[in-house]
Design a protein around this motif. Structure first.
Motif, PDB file in Angstrom:
ATOM      1  N   HIS A 151     -11.426   0.842   4.870  1.00 10.49           N
ATOM      2  CA  HIS A 151     -10.255   0.211   4.265  1.00 10.49           C
ATOM      3  C   HIS A 151     -10.191   0.698   2.824  1.00 10.49           C
ATOM      4  O   HIS A 151     -11.223   0.833   2.170  1.00 10.49           O
ATOM      5  N   ILE A 152      -8.981   0.971   2.300  1.00  4.63           N
ATOM      6  CA  ILE A 152      -8.908   1.548   0.958  1.00  4.63           C
ATOM      7  C   ILE A 152      -9.187   0.538  -0.152  1.00  4.63           C
ATOM      8  O   ILE A 152      -9.489   0.928  -1.280  1.00  4.63           O
ATOM      9  N   ILE A 153      -9.114  -0.752   0.147  1.00  9.83           N
ATOM     10  CA  ILE A 153      -9.428  -1.774  -0.857  1.00  9.83           C
ATOM     11  C   ILE A 153     -10.820  -2.346  -0.643  1.00  9.83           C
ATOM     12  O   ILE A 153     -11.569  -2.554  -1.586  1.00  9.83           O
ATOM     13  N   VAL A 154     -11.166  -2.618   0.607  1.00  5.89           N
ATOM     14  CA  VAL A 154     -12.475  -3.202   0.934  1.00  5.89           C
ATOM     15  C   VAL A 154     -13.192  -2.245   1.890  1.00  5.89           C
ATOM     16  O   VAL A 154     -13.085  -2.387   3.110  1.00  5.89           O
ATOM     17  N   PRO A 155     -13.913  -1.283   1.351  1.00  2.54           N
ATOM     18  CA  PRO A 155     -14.482  -0.205   2.185  1.00  2.54           C
ATOM     19  C   PRO A 155     -15.441  -0.671   3.267  1.00  2.54           C
ATOM     20  O   PRO A 155     -15.562  -0.033   4.299  1.00  2.54           O
ATOM     21  N   ASN A 207      -5.352   4.727 -11.155  1.00  4.31           N
ATOM     22  CA  ASN A 207      -4.297   3.986 -10.464  1.00  4.31           C
ATOM     23  C   ASN A 207      -2.913   4.420 -10.950  1.00  4.31           C
ATOM     24  O   ASN A 207      -2.007   4.621 -10.150  1.00  4.31           O
ATOM     25  N   PHE A 208      -2.776   4.562 -12.278  1.00  2.00           N
ATOM     26  CA  PHE A 208      -1.533   5.060 -12.862  1.00  2.00           C
ATOM     27  C   PHE A 208      -1.882   5.881 -14.099  1.00  2.00           C
ATOM     28  O   PHE A 208      -2.756   5.497 -14.872  1.00  2.00           O
ATOM     29  N   ILE A 314       1.393   3.002  -3.711  1.00  2.00           N
ATOM     30  CA  ILE A 314       0.507   2.625  -4.820  1.00  2.00           C
ATOM     31  C   ILE A 314      -0.892   2.244  -4.336  1.00  2.00           C
ATOM     32  O   ILE A 314      -1.693   1.707  -5.094  1.00  2.00           O
ATOM     33  N   ARG A 315      -1.191   2.514  -3.062  1.00  2.00           N
ATOM     34  CA  ARG A 315      -2.524   2.286  -2.493  1.00  2.00           C
ATOM     35  C   ARG A 315      -2.961   0.817  -2.576  1.00  2.00           C
ATOM     36  O   ARG A 315      -4.087   0.521  -2.962  1.00  2.00           O
TER      37      ARG A 315
END
Length: 327
Positions: A151-155, A207-208, A314-315
């Motif tokens: 998962h891209i937020i919680v690997p 992130n940005f 924005i992932r």
């Protein structure tokens, strides 16, 4: 080759669907994500308005991308950040390795970065004699177990505390088995603090990136990103070229969308705004900051009206959290 790949996918899917513990882990975690996001974005009209604003900001930056990227490079360079362009992941990896070799460095600590996964950076550095340690807790867990993030937020969303306890017990020397969450966190913290202390280079995602000011914005909850970008004498940031935005005023609505959608928070614990290396008189921060901007097919995607929408991403991971197939 294609037949073998198709067989591997079919076999892996079949094995995963039969894994009752895996399905239980996902079902528990995914429900919480959906609920938290609903609580943060309770007003549907306001949420849609914010999404439209975020889409407009990204679309505007992409429509002016060559000029905006040039401005980013100029501002970063003026601020003392060294900018490197990479057409392919091979070039991006070589940039990282050259920076490591220039400093005689063999140890690197990493904040979470999906672009570095795209580059397969860890494997590349390992083959070239560099120890790259993931410091995000989820990434650290699965790296110990030689896995990829799920998962891209919680690997490590596919692991429960018993499985994590077993990984720590087996992979970290002299670590007793415990399912106490506080103790597991303390074990990880003690191990990673030593890695931060020893690292010669720190690497992060972005992130940005703000063209107007030459600022790199990093969002995180654990403080490991701040350690990676502050403690080692050299900081390397890697980003896809679609992460650039025009103005600093573009960042707050995108942050609101990102943090609310990703973790159900109004704002994350740490929002890092990096604009230069350590200046004279400052007590901490890296002496060098490098920014590697990766294309890897993104410019080609820009020419396709439909595919271009993917560069607005924005992932935040919400698509995964609400996807019935993934869940």
């Amino acid at each position: 080759m294609e037949n073998n790949m198709e067989f591997d996918i079919t076999r892996n899917v079949s094995r995963a669907l039969k894994d009752k513990q895996l399905r239980k882990n996902f079902r528990f975690a995914m429900g919480n994500f959906i609920l938290k996001r609903q609580q943060v974005f309770s007003d549907k009209n306001e949420t849609e308005g914010l999404r439209e604003l975020g889409n407009t900001i990204k679309k505007r930056a992409l429509s002016k991308q060559p000029r905006v990227l040039q401005q980013l490079e100029e501002k970063c360079t003026r601020n003392g950040i060294q900018v490197h362009w990479a057409e392919t992941t091979t070039e991006a990896n070589q940039h990282v390795l050259r920076i490591m070799k220039a400093h005689g460095a063999t140890r690197l600590v990493k904040g979470k970065s999906m672009v570095s996964e795209e580059m397969e950076l860890n494997e590349f550095l390992h083959q070239n004699g560099v120890e790259a340690t993931e410091t995000d807790l989820g990434e650290f867990i699965i790296q110990l177990n030689s896995e990829k993030p799920s998962h891209i937020i919680v690997p490590a969303i596919h692991k429960n505390k018993g499985q994590i306890a077993q990984i720590f017990h087996e992979k970290l020397p002299n670590t007793p088995y415990t399912e106490d969450v506080e103790k597991l966190n303390a074990i990880a913290r003690k191990t990673l603090r030593q890695k931060f202390f020893e690292a010669q280079v720190g690497l992060s995602g972005v992130n940005f990136a703000v063209a107007e000011t030459g600022t790199l914005c990093l969002v995180e909850n654990e403080g490991n990103g701040r350690m990676c970008t502050t403690v080692p004498p050299v900081h390397v940031a890697v980003m896809g070229l679609e992460k650039v935005v025009e103005k600093l005023s573009d960042v707050p609505p995108l942050l609101r969308l990102l943090t609310g959608s990703a973790t159900g928070q109004l704002i994350t614990t740490y929002v890092n705004m990096i604009t230069s290396p350590r200046k004279n008189g400052e007590k901490d921060g890296p002496k060098e900051v490098h920014l590697i901007i990766l294309d890897n097919g993104r410019s080609e995607i820009m020419t396709d009206p439909e595919l271009q929408q993917t560069l607005h991403c924005i992932r935040c991971g919400t698509c995964l959290n609400h996807c019935p197939v993934y869940t």
